[in-house]
Design an enzyme around this catalytic site. Structure first.
Site, PDB file in Angstrom:
ATOM      1  N   SER A 129       0.847  -1.209  -0.131  1.00 31.90           N
ATOM      2  CA  SER A 129      -0.121  -0.044   0.011  1.00 31.90           C
ATOM      3  C   SER A 129       1.352   1.176  -0.014  1.00 31.90           C
ATOM      4  O   SER A 129       1.701   1.590  -0.577  1.00 31.90           O
ATOM      5  CB  SER A 129      -0.931   0.040   1.135  1.00 31.90           C
ATOM      6  OG  SER A 129      -1.881   0.784   1.230  1.00 31.90           O
TER       7      SER A 129
ATOM      8  N   ASP B  50      -9.362  -4.763  -5.269  1.00 33.38           N
ATOM      9  CA  ASP B  50      -8.719  -4.239  -4.531  1.00 33.38           C
ATOM     10  C   ASP B  50      -9.252  -2.469  -4.071  1.00 33.38           C
ATOM     11  O   ASP B  50      -8.822  -2.099  -5.399  1.00 33.38           O
ATOM     12  CB  ASP B  50      -7.354  -3.502  -4.723  1.00 33.38           C
ATOM     13  CG  ASP B  50      -6.168  -3.442  -3.518  1.00 33.38           C
ATOM     14  OD1 ASP B  50      -7.194  -2.726  -2.698  1.00 33.38           O
ATOM     15  OD2 ASP B  50      -5.081  -3.327  -3.204  1.00 33.38           O
TER      16      ASP B  50
ATOM     17  N   HIS C 281      -7.217  -6.233  -0.253  1.00 39.98           N
ATOM     18  CA  HIS C 281      -5.600  -5.772  -0.482  1.00 39.98           C
ATOM     19  C   HIS C 281      -5.203  -6.392  -0.261  1.00 39.98           C
ATOM     20  O   HIS C 281      -4.489  -6.980   0.540  1.00 39.98           O
ATOM     21  CB  HIS C 281      -6.094  -4.351   0.508  1.00 39.98           C
ATOM     22  CG  HIS C 281      -5.392  -2.909   1.297  1.00 39.98           C
ATOM     23  ND1 HIS C 281      -4.886  -2.773  -0.268  1.00 39.98           N
ATOM     24  CD2 HIS C 281      -4.361  -2.372   1.719  1.00 39.98           C
ATOM     25  CE1 HIS C 281      -4.081  -1.661   0.050  1.00 39.98           C
ATOM     26  NE2 HIS C 281      -3.797  -1.547   1.177  1.00 39.98           N
TER      27      HIS C 281
END
Length: 522
Positions: A238, A463, A491
């Site tokens: 991320s 995602d 995710h």
């Protein structure tokens, strides 16, 4: 936030460990001790003199915390230490910050390659916690060749954390109306953002500028040297992909292998990114609803989960939902209900918990909803928070020169609230967060990392947090970028599928990046 604030259980216990380590180390200046704490990225960053990490064995402190978890029976030893970095890289011999580090080493290690430095994203999530978790979950093939190292970035976790938002204000932030429809509700949201910014500026002043990603990327090269690696091997999730790609831009020759999983789009404006995330969460909710209604036993929330959640939000606005949890005084507002939904959409494994929690809330008990919401916000049972929210806002605002006026945001709230009914208004409101932020800023650089070794970029088709087009853009922008697409949901991807795991393992261990963009089935 660009990633959820998972409550770092290991981090809490490490607080006792850090006191031991700190007592053996010299103190350093805090960011507010410097008049100017941030500087523009130079073409060739100055490298400070770096001492090796002095690891203190903290296995005995961590072992009870991980006992009973999957992977806890692995033969692991843990070390804790500190790494000193310059407060300002314009003054590499001046005041310093102390970064807290954890290293995990497997007893099966043979033919050691070096350290795998991990970062879980946020910004604001604990990398020391991630190192412990990674030691429990990473494939044996990786643990056999690498130490796993997590270093909390400056201002995060145990690395002289930014703390400028009190717990009561965090409760107010998370409980606030996420879908404002009236001028008064919008004024309240803007006022709360103004108060948060003013409080942080009052606490740190220009020192807030020391917490930019550019400075953390420079710290990452100090980490590389401190653990004794000639080049960096890195696994970032991320926001960790933003940190990793910024490192590659500043230090392309020092890249051995970078895995950037759940890539944040480097080309998107804050508005574009917020809208893409709102759209992604709407799609993820539809996937949750379809999964729930397909159950043979029936969906606990009812035949139409979206309508059920809308009804629950309306109910919570006029009559917040009490909790059966012992000692709990909070009631679930619309903000807490939507935080619970958002929390579960990060990972399909949490969908059954979400369905049951929403069903219980329909019956007047918000205990499950509050548990999911607290997982998202980093709130402990005693009402205290980690500094994840403080760090998330501080780093995000230090990284951008984009500001959005109240007029801009009012327009977007109305527009996105219609187009993305659950998540659009909240996404639009987030754009105002940095507008009142009166502190130095160091915008992220363009990133092509020319001259770097192959960099593996991973995107997940479903995602909701960092939608797949961001990974496509990241791989295209990086001169040596290679894209791996996972056709799954949730995710990030590694190590959730065998196809992804095999590809990443081969890259980390043997530097065998896919020769062409690879797609792995769900």
């Amino acid at each position: 936030m660009s990633a959820p604030s998972r409550r770092p259980a290991v981090l809490v216990a490490l607080l006792s460990v850090v006191l031991v380590v700190l007592s053996a180390c010299s103190s350093s200046d805090s960011p507010d001790d410097a008049a100017t704490s941030s500087s523009a990225a130079p073409t060739t960053p100055t490298e400070p003199s770096v001492a090796p990490v002095e690891w203190t064995d903290c296995t005995a402190d961590i072992a009870p915390i991980i006992a009973g978890r999957p992977g806890a029976d692995r033969p692991l030893t843990f070390g804790c230490g500190q790494i000193e970095v310059p407060l300002s890289y314009d003054d590499p011999t001046g005041p310093t910050l102390s970064l807290f580090a954890v290293r995990a080493v497997s007893g099966t290690q043979a033919d050691r390659i070096g350290s795998l430095v991990v970062n879980p994203g946020g910004p604001g999530l604990s990398a020391t916690d991630a190192a412990v978790q990674s030691a429990l979950t990473l494939p044996d093939a990786v643990l056999a060749r690498f130490d796993v190292v997590g270093v909390d970035p400056r201002g995060v976790g145990l690395s002289q954390p930014v703390t400028c938002i009190d717990d009561a204000t965090k409760d107010e932030l998370t409980a606030a109306e996420p879908r404002p429809t009236t001028a008064d509700q919008l004024d309240a949201a803007f006022g709360l953002a103004d108060d948060v910014a003013a409080g942080c500026v009052d606490e740190y002043g220009e020192g807030l500028g020391a917490f930019s990603t550019v400075d953390s990327a420079r710290d990452l090269d100090v980490v590389r040297q401190a653990v004794g690696d000639e080049q960096l091997t890195y696994l970032g999730y991320s926001y960790g992909t933003t940190l990793g790609s910024t490192y590659a831009e500043l230090f392309p020759d020092e890249v051995r292998a970078l895995v950037l999983d759940g890539a944040v789009d480097p080309d998107a404006s804050r508005q574009d990114a917020a809208e893409a995330q709102a759209q992604g969460f709407e799609a993820a909710f539809d996937a949750f609803a379809a999964n729930c209604t397909s159950l043979v036993s029936g969906c606990p929330v009812g035949a139409d989960p979206r309508t059920a959640v809308n009804d629950l939000l309306t109910q919570a606005e006029t009559a917040p939902i009490p909790s059966s949890r012992e000692g709990e005084t909070r009631q679930a507002t619309p903000g807490l209900v939507l935080a619970a939904v958002r929390s579960a959409l990060y990972n399909p494994a949490a969908w059954p918990q979400l369905a049951q929690s929403l069903a219980a809330a329909q019956q007047g008990d918000s205990a499950g909803v509050l548990t999911l919401a607290d997982t998202f916000t980093g709130r402990a049972d005693d009402g205290t928070y980690t500094n994840t929210i403080d760090a998330n806002i501080t780093v995000s605002c230090a990284d951008t020169d984009e500001d959005y006026s109240q007029s801009d945001v009012r327009t977007l709230v109305a527009d996105w609230g219609t187009r993305y009914p659950l998540f659009g208004a909240d996404a639009a409101l987030s754009l105002y967060t940095c507008t009142p932020w009166d502190a130095p800023r160091t915008p992220l650089p363009d990133r092509d990392a020319e001259g770097a070794a192959p960099i593996l970029v991973i995107g997940t088709q479903g995602d909701p947090v960092t939608p797949l087009p961001g990974a496509v853009d990241m791989a295209e922008d990086l001169t040596s970028g290679v894209l791996l697409t996972w056709q799954g949901s949730g995710h990030t991807a590694y190590p959730k599928s065998q196809c992804v795991t095999d590809a990443v393992n081969a890259y980390l261990v043997d530097l065998a990046a896919p020769t062409a963009d690879l797609t792995c089935p769900a």
